[in-house]
Write a protein that holds these residues in place. Structure first.
Motif, mmCIF file in Angstrom:
data_model
loop_
_atom_site.group_PDB
_atom_site.id
_atom_site.type_symbol
_atom_site.label_atom_id
_atom_site.label_comp_id
_atom_site.label_asym_id
_atom_site.label_seq_id
_atom_site.Cartn_x
_atom_site.Cartn_y
_atom_site.Cartn_z
ATOM 1 N N PRO A 66 0.839 -1.200 0.000
ATOM 2 C CA PRO A 66 0.000 0.000 0.000
ATOM 3 C C PRO A 66 0.878 1.256 0.000
ATOM 4 C CG PRO A 66 -0.060 -1.065 2.157
ATOM 5 C CD PRO A 66 0.686 -1.982 1.240
ATOM 6 N N ALA A 67 0.418 2.274 -0.639
ATOM 7 C CA ALA A 67 1.206 3.502 -0.755
ATOM 8 C C ALA A 67 1.308 4.259 0.564
ATOM 9 C CB ALA A 67 0.587 4.406 -1.814
ATOM 10 N N ASN A 68 0.416 3.989 1.498
ATOM 11 C CA ASN A 68 0.407 4.767 2.742
ATOM 12 C C ASN A 68 0.999 4.002 3.917
ATOM 13 O OD1 ASN A 68 -1.560 2.867 3.007
ATOM 14 N ND2 ASN A 68 -3.187 4.288 3.612
ATOM 15 N N ARG A 69 1.867 3.037 3.696
ATOM 16 C CA ARG A 69 2.457 2.309 4.826
ATOM 17 C C ARG A 69 3.516 3.174 5.493
ATOM 18 N NH1 ARG A 69 6.716 -2.016 2.874
ATOM 19 N NH2 ARG A 69 7.595 -0.873 1.116
ATOM 20 N N THR A 70 3.720 2.907 6.756
ATOM 21 C CA THR A 70 4.617 3.758 7.554
ATOM 22 C C THR A 70 6.061 3.282 7.429
ATOM 23 O OG1 THR A 70 4.368 2.384 9.517
ATOM 24 C CG2 THR A 70 2.759 4.162 9.201
ATOM 25 N N LYS A 75 10.596 -0.798 7.737
ATOM 26 C CA LYS A 75 11.777 -1.304 8.439
ATOM 27 C C LYS A 75 11.545 -2.713 8.971
ATOM 28 C CE LYS A 75 13.511 3.245 9.696
ATOM 29 N NZ LYS A 75 13.744 4.220 10.753
ATOM 30 N N ALA A 76 10.348 -3.002 9.449
ATOM 31 C CA ALA A 76 10.037 -4.343 9.946
ATOM 32 C C ALA A 76 10.126 -5.366 8.811
ATOM 33 C CB ALA A 76 8.653 -4.360 10.576
ATOM 34 N N GLN A 77 9.590 -5.011 7.656
ATOM 35 C CA GLN A 77 9.654 -5.919 6.512
ATOM 36 C C GLN A 77 11.091 -6.100 6.035
ATOM 37 O OE1 GLN A 77 7.106 -7.770 5.311
ATOM 38 N NE2 GLN A 77 8.689 -8.779 4.086
ATOM 39 N N GLN A 78 11.893 -5.038 6.070
ATOM 40 C CA GLN A 78 13.291 -5.146 5.680
ATOM 41 C C GLN A 78 14.060 -6.081 6.609
ATOM 42 O OE1 GLN A 78 14.557 -1.044 5.572
ATOM 43 N NE2 GLN A 78 14.066 -0.827 3.382
ATOM 44 N N LYS A 79 13.732 -6.036 7.925
ATOM 45 C CA LYS A 79 14.385 -6.940 8.875
ATOM 46 C C LYS A 79 14.015 -8.387 8.583
ATOM 47 C CE LYS A 79 14.937 -3.686 12.669
ATOM 48 N NZ LYS A 79 14.562 -3.321 14.042
ATOM 49 N N ILE A 80 12.745 -8.629 8.261
ATOM 50 C CA ILE A 80 12.299 -9.991 7.932
ATOM 51 C C ILE A 80 13.017 -10.481 6.673
ATOM 52 C CG2 ILE A 80 10.320 -11.349 7.154
ATOM 53 C CD1 ILE A 80 8.573 -9.518 8.935
#
Length: 108
Positions: A66-70, A75-80
């Motif tokens: 989604p375009a409005n994610r924080t 950062k959480a997805q990048q860590k995963i």
């Protein structure tokens, strides 16, 4: 020094007929072999170029976000993702280490 006169097509055909009439049968066999060998090599290269040696089509899946994610979600997805890449790299290193140990036992 003057240049020679251009030859006519009749003179060309007369020269070709004279040349072919003077040849012995073994010359024609040698000519056929001399032509067949390069043509055969070209045919094999062409045949090899038509074989399917390229890998097949690959599917690349792209995640839709989604375009409005924080920034915290990013950062959480990048860590995963980084944890998954680290695990894959570790498994690959272990595989190479195992192969290296096998080669060491063989004396290579």
């Amino acid at each position: 020094m003057p240049l020679p006169r251009p030859a006519s097509p009749r003179a060309l055909w007369a020269d070709i007929r004279t040349f072919t009439a003077e040849r012995r049968p073994h010359h024609w066999v040698a000519l056929a072999l001399a032509l067949c060998i390069p043509l055969g090599i070209i045919f094999i290269f062409d045949l090899d170029g038509r074989t399917n040696i390229a890998p097949g089509p690959q599917l690349i899946y792209v995640e839709s976000w989604p375009a409005n994610r924080t920034d915290d979600q990013i950062k959480a997805q990048q860590k995963i993702d980084q944890a998954w890449r680290d695990k894959a790299n570790k498994e690959r290193q272990e595989m190479f280490k195992k192969h290296d140990e096998q080669l060491e036992r063989l004396g290579l």
